[in-house]
Motif scaffolding. Structure first.
Motif, PDB file in Angstrom:
ATOM      1  N   ASP A  21      65.024  27.454  31.873  1.00 28.79           N
ATOM      2  CA  ASP A  21      64.782  26.245  32.603  1.00 28.79           C
ATOM      3  C   ASP A  21      65.638  26.188  33.657  1.00 28.79           C
ATOM      4  OD1 ASP A  21      62.906  25.521  30.999  1.00 28.79           O
ATOM      5  OD2 ASP A  21      64.354  24.446  29.165  1.00 28.79           O
ATOM      6  N   ASP A  22      66.765  26.660  34.081  1.00 35.25           N
ATOM      7  CA  ASP A  22      67.899  27.410  35.015  1.00 35.25           C
ATOM      8  C   ASP A  22      67.100  27.591  35.912  1.00 35.25           C
ATOM      9  OD1 ASP A  22      69.459  25.937  32.983  1.00 35.25           O
ATOM     10  OD2 ASP A  22      70.461  28.192  32.630  1.00 35.25           O
ATOM     11  N   LEU A  23      66.143  28.362  36.840  1.00 35.18           N
ATOM     12  CA  LEU A  23      65.638  29.117  37.605  1.00 35.18           C
ATOM     13  C   LEU A  23      64.989  27.742  38.692  1.00 35.18           C
ATOM     14  CD1 LEU A  23      63.701  31.532  35.791  1.00 35.18           C
ATOM     15  CD2 LEU A  23      65.474  31.968  37.499  1.00 35.18           C
ATOM     16  N   VAL A  24      65.377  27.628  39.582  1.00 31.78           N
ATOM     17  CA  VAL A  24      65.118  27.000  40.163  1.00 31.78           C
ATOM     18  C   VAL A  24      64.570  27.607  42.065  1.00 31.78           C
ATOM     19  CG1 VAL A  24      66.680  25.483  39.775  1.00 31.78           C
ATOM     20  CG2 VAL A  24      67.267  27.158  41.419  1.00 31.78           C
ATOM     21  N   ALA A  25      64.211  28.550  41.750  1.00 32.03           N
ATOM     22  CA  ALA A  25      63.308  29.674  42.447  1.00 32.03           C
ATOM     23  C   ALA A  25      62.723  30.926  42.329  1.00 32.03           C
ATOM     24  CB  ALA A  25      63.982  29.515  44.564  1.00 32.03           C
ATOM     25  N   VAL A  26      61.934  31.744  42.830  1.00 33.85           N
ATOM     26  CA  VAL A  26      61.330  32.790  42.165  1.00 33.85           C
ATOM     27  C   VAL A  26      60.560  33.081  42.891  1.00 33.85           C
ATOM     28  CG1 VAL A  26      61.215  32.181  39.917  1.00 33.85           C
ATOM     29  CG2 VAL A  26      59.269  31.596  41.227  1.00 33.85           C
ATOM     30  N   THR A  27      60.208  34.461  43.118  1.00 33.37           N
ATOM     31  CA  THR A  27      59.220  35.410  43.796  1.00 33.37           C
ATOM     32  C   THR A  27      58.358  34.892  43.802  1.00 33.37           C
ATOM     33  OG1 THR A  27      59.587  37.417  43.249  1.00 33.37           O
ATOM     34  CG2 THR A  27      61.549  37.324  43.628  1.00 33.37           C
ATOM     35  N   PHE A  28      56.769  35.775  44.266  1.00 29.59           N
ATOM     36  CA  PHE A  28      55.482  35.491  44.706  1.00 29.59           C
ATOM     37  C   PHE A  28      55.498  36.610  43.531  1.00 29.59           C
ATOM     38  CE2 PHE A  28      56.228  39.742  46.459  1.00 29.59           C
ATOM     39  CZ  PHE A  28      55.213  40.184  46.782  1.00 29.59           C
ATOM     40  N   GLU A  29      56.367  37.722  42.857  1.00 28.59           N
ATOM     41  CA  GLU A  29      56.157  38.728  42.129  1.00 28.59           C
ATOM     42  C   GLU A  29      56.648  38.952  40.692  1.00 28.59           C
ATOM     43  OE1 GLU A  29      55.677  42.946  44.376  1.00 28.59           O
ATOM     44  OE2 GLU A  29      57.608  41.671  43.971  1.00 28.59           O
ATOM     45  N   CYS A  30      57.008  37.199  40.510  1.00 29.17           N
ATOM     46  CA  CYS A  30      58.109  37.408  39.247  1.00 29.17           C
ATOM     47  C   CYS A  30      56.862  36.429  38.317  1.00 29.17           C
ATOM     48  CB  CYS A  30      58.817  35.538  39.578  1.00 29.17           C
ATOM     49  SG  CYS A  30      60.352  36.535  40.779  1.00 29.17           S
ATOM     50  N   ASP A  31      56.759  36.468  37.496  1.00 30.83           N
ATOM     51  CA  ASP A  31      55.190  36.618  35.908  1.00 30.83           C
ATOM     52  C   ASP A  31      55.421  36.865  35.022  1.00 30.83           C
ATOM     53  OD1 ASP A  31      55.755  39.190  35.586  1.00 30.83           O
ATOM     54  OD2 ASP A  31      53.586  40.011  36.315  1.00 30.83           O
ATOM     55  N   ALA A  34      56.433  33.896  31.361  1.00 33.87           N
ATOM     56  CA  ALA A  34      54.747  33.921  31.733  1.00 33.87           C
ATOM     57  C   ALA A  34      54.181  32.178  33.008  1.00 33.87           C
ATOM     58  CB  ALA A  34      53.310  33.899  30.313  1.00 33.87           C
ATOM     59  N   GLY A  35      53.896  32.310  33.723  1.00 30.28           N
ATOM     60  CA  GLY A  35      53.615  31.409  34.230  1.00 30.28           C
ATOM     61  C   GLY A  35      54.815  30.210  35.229  1.00 30.28           C
ATOM     62  N   ILE A  36      55.976  31.327  35.002  1.00 30.97           N
ATOM     63  CA  ILE A  36      57.113  30.856  36.362  1.00 30.97           C
ATOM     64  C   ILE A  36      56.502  30.832  37.402  1.00 30.97           C
ATOM     65  CG2 ILE A  36      58.306  33.153  36.712  1.00 30.97           C
ATOM     66  CD1 ILE A  36      59.613  30.047  35.371  1.00 30.97           C
ATOM     67  N   ARG A  37      55.936  30.863  37.941  1.00 28.17           N
ATOM     68  CA  ARG A  37      55.989  31.511  39.819  1.00 28.17           C
ATOM     69  C   ARG A  37      54.816  29.897  40.074  1.00 28.17           C
ATOM     70  NH1 ARG A  37      53.178  36.833  39.815  1.00 28.17           N
ATOM     71  NH2 ARG A  37      51.336  36.175  38.861  1.00 28.17           N
ATOM     72  N   GLU A  38      54.381  29.093  38.804  1.00 25.97           N
ATOM     73  CA  GLU A  38      53.124  28.107  38.653  1.00 25.97           C
ATOM     74  C   GLU A  38      54.292  26.932  38.337  1.00 25.97           C
ATOM     75  OE1 GLU A  38      50.872  31.101  38.930  1.00 25.97           O
ATOM     76  OE2 GLU A  38      51.758  30.893  37.107  1.00 25.97           O
ATOM     77  N   ARG A  39      55.126  27.405  38.291  1.00 29.06           N
ATOM     78  CA  ARG A  39      56.715  26.386  37.644  1.00 29.06           C
ATOM     79  C   ARG A  39      56.958  26.058  38.220  1.00 29.06           C
ATOM     80  NH1 ARG A  39      55.805  28.868  32.508  1.00 29.06           N
ATOM     81  NH2 ARG A  39      58.078  29.025  32.577  1.00 29.06           N
TER      82      ARG A  39
END
Length: 296
Positions: A21-31, A34-39
């Motif tokens: 829940d603390d993540l505010v930015a990720v990469t296109f490969e982050c899976d 699960a589902g983190i790059r969609e959120r």
């Protein structure tokens, strides 16, 4: 804490620490989680075209490197909008993720005042140390201690189970066109999985080889672990290896998730490979991780 993860392995670590829940930015490969790059906003994308074969990928990467072109693209506006307190990055491999120098330059230009943690493990022990380092940087040290303790306990259990068993001679390949011998933590993974790694540089970089040299090593098993590819692609690419080593058992593995990504799931990968090498001693992993292909 607002965490920007510019490295899939770091995103996995953050999730395993219970801090997704603390993540505010990720990469296109982050899976993972699960589902983190969609959120979450995706601030790093690939500069490579899609749909290439392994040989074509190798050629494009080499060409871009020779011309000084980046392999990844950073969305500076999205990173600025994310306003991170902590940025997780790497400088281990310019082919595998956005390099630290690009991140540092962008943070300076954008006037983002964030703590930057560079995650650069070269060995399995250093991967576990990196988990603890991310936990400290994210003010989650107790969670880090618990997670690392559990991972080390699983490795010790596997060591005990495999201690007195014969070790097959294993040739690990991190690419098949051209063939690349493994580096960094992969030889150690093979050893902890109950195999005897035949080539590669522990703690070093993967290096290209020739099929004649691969055959001369006389492996009992070839571990097909193409960097960045999942199990289905590894099985498909195993056909190239079968043409070159027709009489050798092959073990295809989801390398993207369980071999080349320097996160907690490396231990899952070791357990999966151990089952493929010693199915009567190590329980089968969940489906989708590993597949043994016997010679016809």
């Amino acid at each position: 804490m607002r965490i920007a993860s510019l490295l899939p392995a770091a995103t996995e670590i953050v999730g395993a620490l219970g801090l997704a829940d603390d993540l505010v930015a990720v990469t296109f490969e982050c899976d993972e989680p699960a589902g983190i790059r969609e959120r979450r906003p995706v601030v790093v994308d690939t500069a490579l075209p899609s749909g290439l074969t392994p040989g074509e990928i190798d050629a494009v990467v080499r060409d871009r490197a020779a011309r000084g072109l980046p392999q990844y693209e950073l969305d500076r506006d999205a990173l600025h909008a994310a306003a991170p307190d902590l940025v997780l990055t790497q400088d281990l491999c310019r082919v595998c993720a956005l390099p630290e120098s690009t991140v540092a330059e962008a943070l300076t230009d954008l006037e983002i005042d964030a703590h930057v943690l560079t995650v650069d493990p070269h060995t399995l022990d250093e991967v576990l140390d990196a988990v603890a380092a991310v936990a400290r940087a994210a003010d989650a040290e107790p969670a880090g201690e618990e997670l690392v303790g559990d991972l080390r306990a699983r490795l010790r259990h596997l060591d005990d189970v495999l201690a007195d068993r014969p070790r097959p001679r294993v040739l690990a390949l991190e690419w098949v066109d051209p063939p690349f011998l493994p580096g960094h933590w992969v030889p150690t993974m093979v050893r902890r999985a109950g195999g005897e790694p035949l080539a590669g540089v522990e703690g070093g970089r993967s290096v290209a080889t020739r099929w004649d040299d691969a055959r001369a090593l006389a492996p009992d098993v070839v571990l097909v672990a193409p960097c960045g590819f999942g199990l289905d692609d590894a099985v498909a690419q195993a056909a190239v290896v079968r043409e070159q080593l027709p009489d050798v058992a092959l073990v295809a593995v989801d390398s993207a998730s369980y071999v080349v990504r320097a996160g907690p799931r490396l231990v899952d990968g070791i357990e999966a490979i151990a089952h493929a090498l010693h199915p009567d001693a190590v329980p089968a992993p969940p489906p989708g991780r590993v597949r043994r292909l016997e010679p016809s």
